[in-house]
Motif scaffolding. Sequence first.
Motif, PDB file in Angstrom:
ATOM      1  N   MET A  33      12.585 -17.136 -38.891  1.00 21.30           N
ATOM      2  CA  MET A  33      12.708 -16.411 -40.150  1.00 21.30           C
ATOM      3  C   MET A  33      14.593 -16.252 -39.944  1.00 21.30           C
ATOM      4  O   MET A  33      15.108 -15.743 -38.872  1.00 21.30           O
ATOM      5  CB  MET A  33      12.465 -14.924 -40.017  1.00 21.30           C
ATOM      6  N   ASN A  34      15.153 -16.269 -41.339  1.00 21.56           N
ATOM      7  CA  ASN A  34      16.595 -16.333 -41.241  1.00 21.56           C
ATOM      8  C   ASN A  34      16.629 -14.671 -41.271  1.00 21.56           C
ATOM      9  O   ASN A  34      15.821 -14.298 -42.263  1.00 21.56           O
ATOM     10  CB  ASN A  34      17.095 -17.254 -42.413  1.00 21.56           C
ATOM     11  N   LEU A  35      17.784 -14.025 -41.034  1.00 17.88           N
ATOM     12  CA  LEU A  35      17.955 -12.909 -41.126  1.00 17.88           C
ATOM     13  C   LEU A  35      19.430 -12.530 -41.648  1.00 17.88           C
ATOM     14  O   LEU A  35      20.256 -13.197 -41.598  1.00 17.88           O
ATOM     15  CB  LEU A  35      17.999 -12.018 -39.614  1.00 17.88           C
ATOM     16  N   ASP A  36      19.610 -11.452 -42.505  1.00 19.89           N
ATOM     17  CA  ASP A  36      20.875 -11.079 -42.794  1.00 19.89           C
ATOM     18  C   ASP A  36      20.932  -9.555 -42.490  1.00 19.89           C
ATOM     19  O   ASP A  36      19.987  -8.878 -41.894  1.00 19.89           O
ATOM     20  CB  ASP A  36      21.269 -11.305 -44.377  1.00 19.89           C
ATOM     21  N   GLU A  37      21.972  -8.779 -42.904  1.00 21.39           N
ATOM     22  CA  GLU A  37      22.143  -7.538 -42.389  1.00 21.39           C
ATOM     23  C   GLU A  37      21.330  -6.486 -43.236  1.00 21.39           C
ATOM     24  O   GLU A  37      20.946  -5.442 -43.039  1.00 21.39           O
ATOM     25  CB  GLU A  37      23.259  -7.131 -42.555  1.00 21.39           C
ATOM     26  N   ASP A  96      -6.921 -19.435 -38.942  1.00 27.77           N
ATOM     27  CA  ASP A  96      -7.902 -19.704 -39.828  1.00 27.77           C
ATOM     28  C   ASP A  96      -8.388 -18.238 -40.426  1.00 27.77           C
ATOM     29  O   ASP A  96      -9.404 -18.063 -40.765  1.00 27.77           O
ATOM     30  CB  ASP A  96      -9.408 -20.147 -39.502  1.00 27.77           C
ATOM     31  N   GLY A  97      -7.264 -17.215 -40.710  1.00 31.36           N
ATOM     32  CA  GLY A  97      -7.473 -16.204 -41.224  1.00 31.36           C
ATOM     33  C   GLY A  97      -8.307 -14.881 -40.327  1.00 31.36           C
ATOM     34  O   GLY A  97      -8.534 -13.879 -40.846  1.00 31.36           O
ATOM     35  N   GLY A  98      -8.538 -15.240 -39.030  1.00 30.49           N
ATOM     36  CA  GLY A  98      -9.392 -14.448 -38.152  1.00 30.49           C
ATOM     37  C   GLY A  98      -8.409 -13.063 -37.641  1.00 30.49           C
ATOM     38  O   GLY A  98      -7.362 -12.893 -38.324  1.00 30.49           O
ATOM     39  N   ALA A  99      -8.829 -12.876 -36.410  1.00 30.61           N
ATOM     40  CA  ALA A  99      -8.262 -11.630 -35.929  1.00 30.61           C
ATOM     41  C   ALA A  99      -6.870 -12.165 -35.473  1.00 30.61           C
ATOM     42  O   ALA A  99      -6.611 -13.162 -35.247  1.00 30.61           O
ATOM     43  CB  ALA A  99      -9.026 -11.323 -34.552  1.00 30.61           C
ATOM     44  N   ASP A 100      -5.903 -11.066 -35.037  1.00 31.11           N
ATOM     45  CA  ASP A 100      -4.600 -11.493 -34.709  1.00 31.11           C
ATOM     46  C   ASP A 100      -4.592 -12.075 -33.442  1.00 31.11           C
ATOM     47  O   ASP A 100      -5.438 -11.768 -32.441  1.00 31.11           O
ATOM     48  CB  ASP A 100      -3.785 -10.137 -34.629  1.00 31.11           C
ATOM     49  N   ILE A 101      -3.911 -13.069 -33.145  1.00 27.89           N
ATOM     50  CA  ILE A 101      -3.700 -13.514 -31.704  1.00 27.89           C
ATOM     51  C   ILE A 101      -2.674 -12.592 -31.011  1.00 27.89           C
ATOM     52  O   ILE A 101      -1.616 -12.499 -31.538  1.00 27.89           O
ATOM     53  CB  ILE A 101      -3.146 -15.299 -32.117  1.00 27.89           C
ATOM     54  N   THR A 102      -3.111 -12.346 -29.891  1.00 25.72           N
ATOM     55  CA  THR A 102      -2.095 -11.362 -28.927  1.00 25.72           C
ATOM     56  C   THR A 102      -1.743 -12.043 -27.879  1.00 25.72           C
ATOM     57  O   THR A 102      -0.774 -11.367 -27.216  1.00 25.72           O
ATOM     58  CB  THR A 102      -2.856 -10.219 -28.749  1.00 25.72           C
ATOM     59  N   SER A 103      -2.020 -13.270 -27.405  1.00 24.43           N
ATOM     60  CA  SER A 103      -1.714 -13.794 -25.887  1.00 24.43           C
ATOM     61  C   SER A 103      -0.863 -15.010 -26.485  1.00 24.43           C
ATOM     62  O   SER A 103      -0.960 -15.646 -27.477  1.00 24.43           O
ATOM     63  CB  SER A 103      -2.654 -13.851 -25.167  1.00 24.43           C
ATOM     64  N   GLY A 104       0.132 -15.436 -25.582  1.00 23.72           N
ATOM     65  CA  GLY A 104       1.065 -16.671 -25.734  1.00 23.72           C
ATOM     66  C   GLY A 104       2.014 -16.751 -26.672  1.00 23.72           C
ATOM     67  O   GLY A 104       2.443 -17.513 -26.987  1.00 23.72           O
ATOM     68  N   ILE A 105       2.386 -15.317 -26.968  1.00 29.44           N
ATOM     69  CA  ILE A 105       3.539 -15.092 -28.214  1.00 29.44           C
ATOM     70  C   ILE A 105       4.810 -14.750 -27.529  1.00 29.44           C
ATOM     71  O   ILE A 105       4.723 -14.001 -26.599  1.00 29.44           O
ATOM     72  CB  ILE A 105       3.101 -14.319 -29.050  1.00 29.44           C
ATOM     73  N   THR A 106       6.096 -15.441 -27.686  1.00 31.11           N
ATOM     74  CA  THR A 106       7.224 -15.041 -27.149  1.00 31.11           C
ATOM     75  C   THR A 106       7.995 -15.015 -28.498  1.00 31.11           C
ATOM     76  O   THR A 106       7.879 -15.640 -29.769  1.00 31.11           O
ATOM     77  CB  THR A 106       7.799 -16.047 -26.363  1.00 31.11           C
ATOM     78  N   THR A 107       9.210 -13.993 -28.353  1.00 30.78           N
ATOM     79  CA  THR A 107      10.022 -13.920 -29.460  1.00 30.78           C
ATOM     80  C   THR A 107      11.508 -13.646 -29.078  1.00 30.78           C
ATOM     81  O   THR A 107      11.685 -13.561 -27.645  1.00 30.78           O
ATOM     82  CB  THR A 107       9.877 -12.505 -30.339  1.00 30.78           C
ATOM     83  N   SER A 108      12.355 -14.344 -29.873  1.00 33.12           N
ATOM     84  CA  SER A 108      13.588 -14.111 -29.627  1.00 33.12           C
ATOM     85  C   SER A 108      14.504 -14.124 -30.832  1.00 33.12           C
ATOM     86  O   SER A 108      14.193 -14.120 -31.895  1.00 33.12           O
ATOM     87  CB  SER A 108      14.256 -15.584 -29.166  1.00 33.12           C
ATOM     88  N   THR A 109      15.651 -13.408 -30.662  1.00 32.71           N
ATOM     89  CA  THR A 109      16.733 -12.865 -31.893  1.00 32.71           C
ATOM     90  C   THR A 109      17.885 -13.356 -31.642  1.00 32.71           C
ATOM     91  O   THR A 109      18.576 -13.252 -30.459  1.00 32.71           O
ATOM     92  CB  THR A 109      16.412 -11.616 -32.144  1.00 32.71           C
ATOM     93  N   SER A 110      18.564 -13.950 -32.533  1.00 31.07           N
ATOM     94  CA  SER A 110      19.928 -14.368 -32.467  1.00 31.07           C
ATOM     95  C   SER A 110      20.601 -13.487 -33.587  1.00 31.07           C
ATOM     96  O   SER A 110      19.717 -12.609 -34.382  1.00 31.07           O
ATOM     97  CB  SER A 110      20.243 -15.715 -32.621  1.00 31.07           C
ATOM     98  N   ASP A 111      21.749 -13.798 -33.951  1.00 32.72           N
ATOM     99  CA  ASP A 111      22.674 -12.980 -34.926  1.00 32.72           C
ATOM    100  C   ASP A 111      21.942 -13.396 -36.389  1.00 32.72           C
ATOM    101  O   ASP A 111      22.000 -12.451 -37.277  1.00 32.72           O
ATOM    102  CB  ASP A 111      24.098 -13.351 -35.033  1.00 32.72           C
ATOM    103  N   SER A 112      21.455 -14.425 -36.638  1.00 34.37           N
ATOM    104  CA  SER A 112      21.037 -15.021 -37.915  1.00 34.37           C
ATOM    105  C   SER A 112      19.366 -15.233 -37.787  1.00 34.37           C
ATOM    106  O   SER A 112      19.083 -15.517 -38.917  1.00 34.37           O
ATOM    107  CB  SER A 112      21.794 -16.241 -38.343  1.00 34.37           C
ATOM    108  N   ALA A 113      18.811 -15.484 -36.919  1.00 35.94           N
ATOM    109  CA  ALA A 113      17.242 -15.662 -36.950  1.00 35.94           C
ATOM    110  C   ALA A 113      16.535 -15.090 -35.787  1.00 35.94           C
ATOM    111  O   ALA A 113      16.867 -14.443 -35.050  1.00 35.94           O
ATOM    112  CB  ALA A 113      17.251 -17.341 -36.777  1.00 35.94           C
ATOM    113  N   TYR A 114      15.090 -14.776 -36.491  1.00 40.95           N
ATOM    114  CA  TYR A 114      14.167 -14.308 -35.474  1.00 40.95           C
ATOM    115  C   TYR A 114      13.014 -15.320 -35.291  1.00 40.95           C
ATOM    116  O   TYR A 114      12.701 -15.878 -36.382  1.00 40.95           O
ATOM    117  CB  TYR A 114      13.544 -13.086 -36.143  1.00 40.95           C
TER     118      TYR A 114
END
Length: 127
Positions: free
Chosen positions: A8-12, A24-42
């Motif tokens: 996702m592109n970010l702005d201030e 398939d619209g089921g329950a939230d997946i909670t494992s195997g997820i990593t995230t990173s943030t830069s100045d302009s993207a998440y």
Amino acid sequence: SAQLSCAMNLDETFVTRAVTWKLDGGADITSGITTSTSDSAYTSVLSLSTLALADAGAYTCTAEYSHSDGSNAVSLVGTIDVTVRGFETDPADTNVNLGSELKISCVVVGDVQATITWTKDTSPVSG
């Protein structure tokens, strides 16, 4: 294995509050997820370490944003279709004389280039 990426592109003026993954619209997946943030993207990456037929389907990444002052919550949704195929029919046992050639085929269908690795008793097979 597979890695599904949702960027996702970010702005201030907007901040990311939450990112969720579903199959398939089921329950939230909670494992195997990593995230990173830069100045302009998440970026959120869902890693599937071993693929099975049950992993096939539509993966949905939903990002919830809010205005930096806390007002006007917005949701953005992206969907990635993943197809996992097994053997059309189970392979039959085959006897081959020592030193003879045996040909085994693997057909992969998809939108991205696949890397195929052959193993025998957990050891890589070359050729």
